[in-house]
Design a protein around this motif. Sequence first.
Motif, PDB file in Angstrom:
ATOM      1  N   SER A 157      40.284  54.182  35.925  1.00  0.00           N
ATOM      2  CA  SER A 157      38.944  54.647  36.261  1.00  0.00           C
ATOM      3  C   SER A 157      38.856  56.163  36.174  1.00  0.00           C
ATOM      4  O   SER A 157      37.897  56.715  35.629  1.00  0.00           O
ATOM      5  N   VAL A 158      39.905  56.837  36.694  1.00  0.00           N
ATOM      6  CA  VAL A 158      39.915  58.313  36.634  1.00  0.00           C
ATOM      7  C   VAL A 158      39.987  58.793  35.192  1.00  0.00           C
ATOM      8  O   VAL A 158      39.310  59.730  34.779  1.00  0.00           O
ATOM      9  N   SER A 159      40.830  58.105  34.385  1.00  0.00           N
ATOM     10  CA  SER A 159      40.974  58.477  32.979  1.00  0.00           C
ATOM     11  C   SER A 159      39.671  58.270  32.223  1.00  0.00           C
ATOM     12  O   SER A 159      39.258  59.113  31.420  1.00  0.00           O
ATOM     13  N   SER A 160      38.983  57.154  32.474  1.00  0.00           N
ATOM     14  CA  SER A 160      37.718  56.884  31.803  1.00  0.00           C
ATOM     15  C   SER A 160      36.666  57.904  32.198  1.00  0.00           C
ATOM     16  O   SER A 160      35.886  58.385  31.355  1.00  0.00           O
ATOM     17  N   SER A 161      36.647  58.251  33.471  1.00  0.00           N
ATOM     18  CA  SER A 161      35.688  59.227  33.941  1.00  0.00           C
ATOM     19  C   SER A 161      35.943  60.591  33.299  1.00  0.00           C
ATOM     20  O   SER A 161      35.011  61.284  32.869  1.00  0.00           O
ATOM     21  N   ARG A 162      37.240  60.958  33.200  1.00  0.00           N
ATOM     22  CA  ARG A 162      37.575  62.236  32.590  1.00  0.00           C
ATOM     23  C   ARG A 162      37.218  62.237  31.103  1.00  0.00           C
ATOM     24  O   ARG A 162      36.698  63.210  30.572  1.00  0.00           O
ATOM     25  N   GLN A 163      37.457  61.112  30.400  1.00  0.00           N
ATOM     26  CA  GLN A 163      37.149  61.012  28.977  1.00  0.00           C
ATOM     27  C   GLN A 163      35.642  61.066  28.741  1.00  0.00           C
ATOM     28  O   GLN A 163      35.168  61.721  27.807  1.00  0.00           O
ATOM     29  N   ALA A 164      34.878  60.387  29.596  1.00  0.00           N
ATOM     30  CA  ALA A 164      33.422  60.425  29.462  1.00  0.00           C
ATOM     31  C   ALA A 164      32.891  61.839  29.664  1.00  0.00           C
ATOM     32  O   ALA A 164      31.964  62.284  28.969  1.00  0.00           O
ATOM     33  N   SER A 165      33.534  62.555  30.621  1.00  0.00           N
ATOM     34  CA  SER A 165      33.121  63.938  30.850  1.00  0.00           C
ATOM     35  C   SER A 165      33.422  64.801  29.632  1.00  0.00           C
ATOM     36  O   SER A 165      32.612  65.653  29.237  1.00  0.00           O
ATOM     37  N   SER A 221      42.793  52.298  39.443  1.00  0.00           N
ATOM     38  CA  SER A 221      42.334  53.629  39.860  1.00  0.00           C
ATOM     39  C   SER A 221      42.624  54.672  38.788  1.00  0.00           C
ATOM     40  O   SER A 221      41.781  55.523  38.456  1.00  0.00           O
ATOM     41  N   HIS A 258      32.771  47.417  28.056  1.00  0.00           N
ATOM     42  CA  HIS A 258      31.345  47.617  28.276  1.00  0.00           C
ATOM     43  C   HIS A 258      30.622  46.383  27.749  1.00  0.00           C
ATOM     44  O   HIS A 258      31.150  45.639  26.947  1.00  0.00           O
ATOM     45  N   SER A 309      29.989  54.822  27.128  1.00  0.00           N
ATOM     46  CA  SER A 309      28.865  53.975  27.519  1.00  0.00           C
ATOM     47  C   SER A 309      27.875  53.858  26.355  1.00  0.00           C
ATOM     48  O   SER A 309      27.908  54.618  25.386  1.00  0.00           O
TER      49      SER A 309
END
Length: 441
Positions: A20-28, A17, A199, A84
């Motif tokens: 996932s949060v860290s990856s989402s924040r980095q992608a943002s 979790s 990926h 991505s």
Amino acid sequence: MPGFEDPLSSSRMLSSSVSSVSSSRQASNIAKSYRQAAQLFLTRRLPEALSTIEPIIAPQSPAESPNGVQNGTHVEPAPIASASRGTRIKVWSFYLTFLNAVVELGPEEGKHAFGSTKWKALVNKTRDGSIWEEVVRDGYHNSEGDVDADVVIGLATLLLTHSPNQKLNQSRLETYLSATANPSFDIASHMEASLTRRHSNNNGTSTPRDLQTRLKLLELYTLHVLPRNEEWEYSREFIMMSEILDDERKEAFLQALYGLKEEKLNAAVREAELQKQQQEQLEQRQKEDEARRREAIRAEDERRKKEEDVRRQPRPTSSSNTNPSDPLNKRLASPPNRHTGSGPTTSSRPSRTPAKRPQEPPPNLYRRFTHLFAFFQLTIANMGQSVSSNPMAALRMMLFLLAFILAFARRDLRERVQRILRQAWEKVRRTAGMGVKVSYI
């Protein structure tokens, strides 16, 4: 026991979790930085665009362990490496476009915008091809076969535009094409790649878009890079042996290759003809200049020759300047006649020839009087010589003059002579008047 959860399983779920949060924040953050850099680039604020995009494409500083201890010299990969596929392509394509714009600024404007050192570093990585190594190292974990095909197309196009030597471009493309020639569709290999890069990366031709990308790479390699390196035969063989191209595409590629080769040969011929024409024009101008120079020298020689001829001509003497029609000059030029008792006779003694005098201007009134006085003086001298040489002739001359004076001393004789002269003049005048009237009629 029922009702109790496995601690290890809970820990894994929590770690997943957090990851996932860290990856989402980095992608943002990557997407936000990309949008800001693109906006700055569109407004031509290139230094600010570079400072915005660099943090997501450059490696991070040494990471710390959870207990706050440095992990030695280990350097974290760039954030873009874990993004991505679509994000990676957008960011690297933007960065390559940015480098192309920096090179096109030129030395003066580029140094003013980035400074001399920074601008030269950006230009050098574009021209020497080190940007390709940077993209592979920082964006794809140093695995050249994993680079996205769209990014490879951008790299090859950038080097094709600005690199003076296409050998590196050819080598890089050959390595990439070799690594992706036989794409693998094994699920296990994709799962293994996802453990390292989080990926999946498919550089094959499983979709129509992948096929179009692959064809674009082949076009760059066979119709642009290899011809720049004079590899015409190798390019033809590569097209013929390609498994991706069907017969129709192979024919189209070969026709394009032959067209490029013929165009290059024609350009070489035109360039040779242009150089020949320029050489002929140069030689013609040189001949014309030489002809004009010779003509000028000849004209100068003729002018000098004429001046020398004029200086060498003899000056005219006083006799040539004397008017031969002048009665006084005729008398001076001819010797005087001597008279005898029965009539004028030629003197047995020749007259003296006057010495040559220097050139004089045409005679004027003063010179005429001078000549007359000299004539009287010469006559008196000749009379003296005649008296001394022939006294009887002089005596007869004096007696004739004395008789002439005595005759004209009589008044009636003078009046008679005057009357005869007036009658003669009147007859001449009437005759002239009758001639004028007849001419009028």
